[in-house]
Design a protein around this motif. Structure first.
Motif, PDB file in Angstrom:
ATOM      1  N   GLU A  91      33.920  61.365  10.615  1.00 58.52           N
ATOM      2  CA  GLU A  91      33.355  60.009  10.605  1.00 58.52           C
ATOM      3  C   GLU A  91      33.292  59.437  12.019  1.00 58.52           C
ATOM      4  O   GLU A  91      32.325  58.764  12.391  1.00 58.52           O
ATOM      5  N   GLN A  92      34.300  59.702  12.826  1.00 60.54           N
ATOM      6  CA  GLN A  92      34.307  59.226  14.216  1.00 60.54           C
ATOM      7  C   GLN A  92      33.157  59.864  15.004  1.00 60.54           C
ATOM      8  O   GLN A  92      32.470  59.181  15.772  1.00 60.54           O
ATOM      9  N   LEU A  93      32.976  61.157  14.804  1.00 60.83           N
ATOM     10  CA  LEU A  93      31.893  61.853  15.514  1.00 60.83           C
ATOM     11  C   LEU A  93      30.529  61.310  15.086  1.00 60.83           C
ATOM     12  O   LEU A  93      29.622  61.154  15.914  1.00 60.83           O
ATOM     13  N   ILE A  94      30.385  61.018  13.796  1.00 58.13           N
ATOM     14  CA  ILE A  94      29.107  60.477  13.305  1.00 58.13           C
ATOM     15  C   ILE A  94      28.859  59.096  13.892  1.00 58.13           C
ATOM     16  O   ILE A  94      27.762  58.805  14.395  1.00 58.13           O
ATOM     17  N   ASP A  95      29.866  58.220  13.835  1.00 50.51           N
ATOM     18  CA  ASP A  95      29.700  56.869  14.376  1.00 50.51           C
ATOM     19  C   ASP A  95      29.354  56.915  15.862  1.00 50.51           C
ATOM     20  O   ASP A  95      28.499  56.175  16.340  1.00 50.51           O
ATOM     21  N   GLN A  96      30.058  57.800  16.598  1.00 46.34           N
ATOM     22  CA  GLN A  96      29.774  57.879  18.036  1.00 46.34           C
ATOM     23  C   GLN A  96      28.368  58.419  18.282  1.00 46.34           C
ATOM     24  O   GLN A  96      27.678  57.988  19.211  1.00 46.34           O
ATOM     25  N   ALA A  97      27.934  59.337  17.427  1.00 43.43           N
ATOM     26  CA  ALA A  97      26.596  59.919  17.607  1.00 43.43           C
ATOM     27  C   ALA A  97      25.504  58.875  17.390  1.00 43.43           C
ATOM     28  O   ALA A  97      24.524  58.836  18.139  1.00 43.43           O
ATOM     29  N   VAL A  98      25.655  58.016  16.370  1.00 46.78           N
ATOM     30  CA  VAL A  98      24.615  57.003  16.144  1.00 46.78           C
ATOM     31  C   VAL A  98      24.612  55.983  17.276  1.00 46.78           C
ATOM     32  O   VAL A  98      23.557  55.506  17.704  1.00 46.78           O
ATOM     33  N   ILE A  99      25.814  55.657  17.783  1.00 41.24           N
ATOM     34  CA  ILE A  99      25.889  54.704  18.904  1.00 41.24           C
ATOM     35  C   ILE A  99      25.256  55.313  20.148  1.00 41.24           C
ATOM     36  O   ILE A  99      24.479  54.658  20.861  1.00 41.24           O
ATOM     37  N   ASP A 100      25.583  56.581  20.436  1.00 37.53           N
ATOM     38  CA  ASP A 100      25.020  57.253  21.617  1.00 37.53           C
ATOM     39  C   ASP A 100      23.492  57.301  21.546  1.00 37.53           C
ATOM     40  O   ASP A 100      22.809  57.078  22.548  1.00 37.53           O
ATOM     41  N   GLN A 604      34.017  39.528  13.355  1.00 38.82           N
ATOM     42  CA  GLN A 604      33.360  40.414  14.310  1.00 38.82           C
ATOM     43  C   GLN A 604      33.409  41.865  13.849  1.00 38.82           C
ATOM     44  O   GLN A 604      32.422  42.599  13.954  1.00 38.82           O
ATOM     45  N   LYS A 605      34.556  42.260  13.332  1.00 39.01           N
ATOM     46  CA  LYS A 605      34.692  43.636  12.849  1.00 39.01           C
ATOM     47  C   LYS A 605      33.755  43.888  11.675  1.00 39.01           C
ATOM     48  O   LYS A 605      33.167  44.962  11.562  1.00 39.01           O
ATOM     49  N   ASP A 606      33.646  42.903  10.799  1.00 41.63           N
ATOM     50  CA  ASP A 606      32.714  43.039   9.677  1.00 41.63           C
ATOM     51  C   ASP A 606      31.287  43.216  10.179  1.00 41.63           C
ATOM     52  O   ASP A 606      30.530  44.054   9.679  1.00 41.63           O
ATOM     53  N   LEU A 607      30.927  42.406  11.166  1.00 42.73           N
ATOM     54  CA  LEU A 607      29.571  42.478  11.707  1.00 42.73           C
ATOM     55  C   LEU A 607      29.317  43.831  12.359  1.00 42.73           C
ATOM     56  O   LEU A 607      28.281  44.470  12.129  1.00 42.73           O
ATOM     57  N   LEU A 608      30.290  44.297  13.160  1.00 44.10           N
ATOM     58  CA  LEU A 608      30.124  45.586  13.843  1.00 44.10           C
ATOM     59  C   LEU A 608      30.059  46.731  12.841  1.00 44.10           C
ATOM     60  O   LEU A 608      29.263  47.666  13.000  1.00 44.10           O
ATOM     61  N   GLY A 614      24.258  50.186   9.479  1.00 40.11           N
ATOM     62  CA  GLY A 614      22.799  50.117   9.559  1.00 40.11           C
ATOM     63  C   GLY A 614      22.232  51.200  10.455  1.00 40.11           C
ATOM     64  O   GLY A 614      21.192  51.807  10.142  1.00 40.11           O
ATOM     65  N   LEU A 615      22.913  51.465  11.578  1.00 43.47           N
ATOM     66  CA  LEU A 615      22.473  52.547  12.471  1.00 43.47           C
ATOM     67  C   LEU A 615      22.554  53.899  11.757  1.00 43.47           C
ATOM     68  O   LEU A 615      21.682  54.754  11.929  1.00 43.47           O
ATOM     69  N   ARG A 616      23.603  54.078  10.961  1.00 44.99           N
ATOM     70  CA  ARG A 616      23.744  55.345  10.228  1.00 44.99           C
ATOM     71  C   ARG A 616      22.570  55.545   9.273  1.00 44.99           C
ATOM     72  O   ARG A 616      22.077  56.663   9.114  1.00 44.99           O
ATOM     73  N   GLN A 617      22.118  54.462   8.655  1.00 43.09           N
ATOM     74  CA  GLN A 617      20.967  54.572   7.765  1.00 43.09           C
ATOM     75  C   GLN A 617      19.684  54.824   8.558  1.00 43.09           C
ATOM     76  O   GLN A 617      18.842  55.633   8.159  1.00 43.09           O
TER      77      GLN A 617
END
Length: 633
Positions: A91-100, A604-608, A614-617
């Motif tokens: 999950e961490q790798l996926i989140d970082q990938a969408v952010i990158d 803020q955490k909820d928003l992030l 949303g980025l994952r989608q």
């Protein structure tokens, strides 16, 4: 509120590093349970990026040593799987990938100067004078197996992440009026009074006739059905109890000692002082003072312009590589002479040496024997369970098996499918719920006169259940159940009477005085409760004692003089609001500021979290569950 994205992003451990350098790595470690896997399809795809087995495996293996070190090598692959750490890492790798990818799409950039200034501003890398210390920087990176290039790359990536999502949450602030109303609702105190109406104190007009009881019985036969009972013999295969049967030889202990000797060895340590000057000339003068026997602190006073620092007692690994050989070659009281450093000219002096020590075999013999038993326990349990299964299959009785392996059979005369005995009391009440439920399950899944298979519970714990006798359920005759029917009928009528009285109270009382008067009329007692607020009711067990969560929830919407009633284990409880105590936020400024900060952070955490979701989608995240399962087998 949703979990912080900071806990979900692999690269964000850098931020935690600055506050607590070593502890931050603990959450990422995991045993090397990935083996013999080879090339395969990606574990997940994130837009155009694929998270490969190699990427996942590298991330996992890189952190293994740190978590094992923190756990002193006691974590097993199964422990880590149960914690779901491999899923967390993916999950961490996926989140970082969408952010990158989003950072790349927006073409965000960070300058070298910003990276440098950010690093220099980190408190973890500043000395006592508040100045960036390159030697300290190098030591911290070295102790965490990080290269400078890798660390700076992570900092750059972290700053890019902040550009994208840090600014998104920076302005999230809930309206002040909303925060004040929420804070006041949680913190203001209220005074309540209560009256308990025990059903057992309710007097019935008349005892039930036999005809009434028969009608009640006919209408509620299911309630009086005698459940199926099983008389069982229980054999527990408890790893803790069985571990003592494992034989450890003196030769094995000696071999284990030699293998683990580095673990019992305290490396050489040296007390080191450091003097730093802006010029080589001043540093040489300080060396001259040291060479005539002046202590380093005194030499610093003799030659002004320098900074003296006691570095403490250090091992090889706690000093920069370029000076470690010199420092560890010095005798006590000697110095290295002048060494050019990143922040000036430095001198190191050894003031004390603690030589390497190793605990003897006798000192650690008990620990080694215990550890060897733990290491062998899994295989021993496996072999023992196989032998027991073979013995039972070959016609041996459960009693013979227990005698062979020094185990004990527990006799349970009766148990129903809820875990109660014929007297309606819990069977094996001291047993863990998970184990108890498994015993009951096997008791009712095994035929009379037969043993259940060995049933694994957890951590090597297992059971065998033999059903000695099965007593089927049945509906008793009226005469057999008459006393129980009469008691059930009476209890029900008394509870109904308590509820009716509670409703009468609520309809007729309009004040505390009314409630007190009504209570006395019915020989009940009015109780004055200590003032409490919503927050107190959530965390104080004493307040909750005797009140259901339902009545406490309704209590806070009452107006003064209003009452509410709710069932309790012995009848009904009435609670009435006496008054709301005055509350002024101005008198709780500091607490309100903390509350405001925490609520805004959660928002803020909820928003992030929503943004990253949303980025994952948007980047069409897909997880190959089959590949992931193979990777962690």
């Amino acid at each position: 509120m949703m979990q912080s994205l900071r806990d979900q992003s692999g690269k964000w451990f850098i931020k935690v590093l600055f506050g607590a350098i070593i502890a931050s790595f603990g959450i990422f470690g995991i045993s090397d349970f990935i083996r013999g896997y080879g090339a395969m399809k990606p574990l997940a795809t994130v837009g155009k990026h694929s998270i490969t087995y190699e990427e996942f495996s590298h991330n996992v293996q890189q952190q293994t040593a740190r978590l094992q070190q923190a756990a002193k090598g006691k974590l097993r692959p199964d422990d880590l799987k149960q914690l779901g750490i491999h899923h967390q890492i993916l999950e961490q790798l996926i989140d970082q990938a969408v952010i990158d990818q989003e950072v790349g799409r927006l073409k965000l950039a960070v300058s070298d100067s910003l990276v440098r200034n950010h690093v220099h501003a980190m408190p973890a890398f500043r000395n006592e004078a508040g100045v960036f210390d390159k030697d300290l920087f190098n030591r911290i990176l070295h102790s965490n197996n990080l290269t400078e290039a890798k660390f700076l790359s992570e900092i750059r990536s972290s700053l890019l992440d902040h550009q994208l999502i840090g600014t998104l949450s920076a302005g999230v602030m809930l309206p002040k009026f909303y925060l004040e109303a929420l804070f006041q609702g949680l913190e203001e105190k209220r005074e309540f009074v209560s009256v308990s109406i025990p059903a057992s104190k309710m007097t019935l007009k008349a005892e039930p006739t036999e005809e009434e009881l028969k009608v009640y019985f006919d209408q509620n036969k299911a309630q009086f059905t005698i459940p199926e009972y099983r008389a069982i013999s229980l054999l527990r295969l408890d790893p803790k109890a069985m571990q003592k049967n494992i034989i450890i030889t003196q030769e094995e202990i000696a071999q284990e000692y030699e293998r683990r000797k580095p673990e019992f060895t305290e490396p050489e340590r040296r007390a080191v002082g450091q003097l730093t000057y802006a010029t080589e000339e001043l540093a040489k003068k300080a060396v001259d003072r040291l060479n005539i026997g002046r202590p380093m602190a005194a030499a610093a006073r003799d030659v002004p312009g320098g900074t003296f620092k006691d570095l403490g007692t250090l091992t090889h690994n706690e000093l920069p590589e370029k000076i470690v050989a010199q420092v560890f070659s010095l005798a006590v009281g000697k110095n290295t002479g002048v060494i050019e450093g990143a922040l000036g000219w430095q001198i190191y002096q050894v003031t004390k040496i603690e030589h390497e020590t190793t605990k003897s075999l006798e000192e650690v013999k008990g620990q080694l024997e215990t550890d060897l038993r733990s290491y062998k326990l899994g295989e021993y349990l496996h072999q023992t369970k196989n032998k027991i299964e073979d013995a039972l299959a070959g016609g041996a009785t459960l009693a013979e098996v227990t005698q062979t392996y020094g185990l004990v059979i527990e006799k349970i005369p009766s148990v129903d499918n809820t875990g109660l005995d014929a007297a309606n009391k819990p069977v094996l009440a001291m047993m863990e719920p998970e184990l108890r439920s498994n015993v009951v399950e096997q008791a009712f899944a095994t035929a009379e006169g037969m043993e259940s298979p060995i049933t694994e519970i957890k951590d090597g714990y297992a059971i065998i259940v033999r059903v000695e006798k099965a007593l089927p359920s049945y509906v008793p005759e009226f005469a057999e159940a008459k006393s129980k029917i009469a008691k059930t009928w009476t209890d029900e009528k008394r509870l109904q009477a308590a509820g009716d009285l509670a409703q009468t109270f609520i309809k007729n009382v309009k004040s505390v005085n009314d409630l007190d008067s009504f209570a006395k009329t019915h020989k009940l007692e009015l109780t004055q409760l200590a003032p409490f607020g919503r927050a107190d009711a959530d965390k104080d067990a004493k307040i909750r004692q005797g009140f259901s969560s339902d009545i406490l929830r309704r209590a806070f919407i009452l107006k003064p003089g209003q009452a509410a009633a709710s069932p309790n284990p012995d009848g009904f409880t009435i609670i009435m609001l006496k008054r709301v105590l005055p509350f002024n936020i101005a008198n709780h400024t500091e607490k309100f500021e903390i509350f405001t900060k925490n609520i805004n952070v959660m928002a803020q955490k909820d928003l992030l979290a929503s943004y990253v979701q949303g980025l994952r989608q948007a980047y069409n995240v897909k997880i190959n569950q089959e590949a992931l399962n193979k990777a962690i087998d």
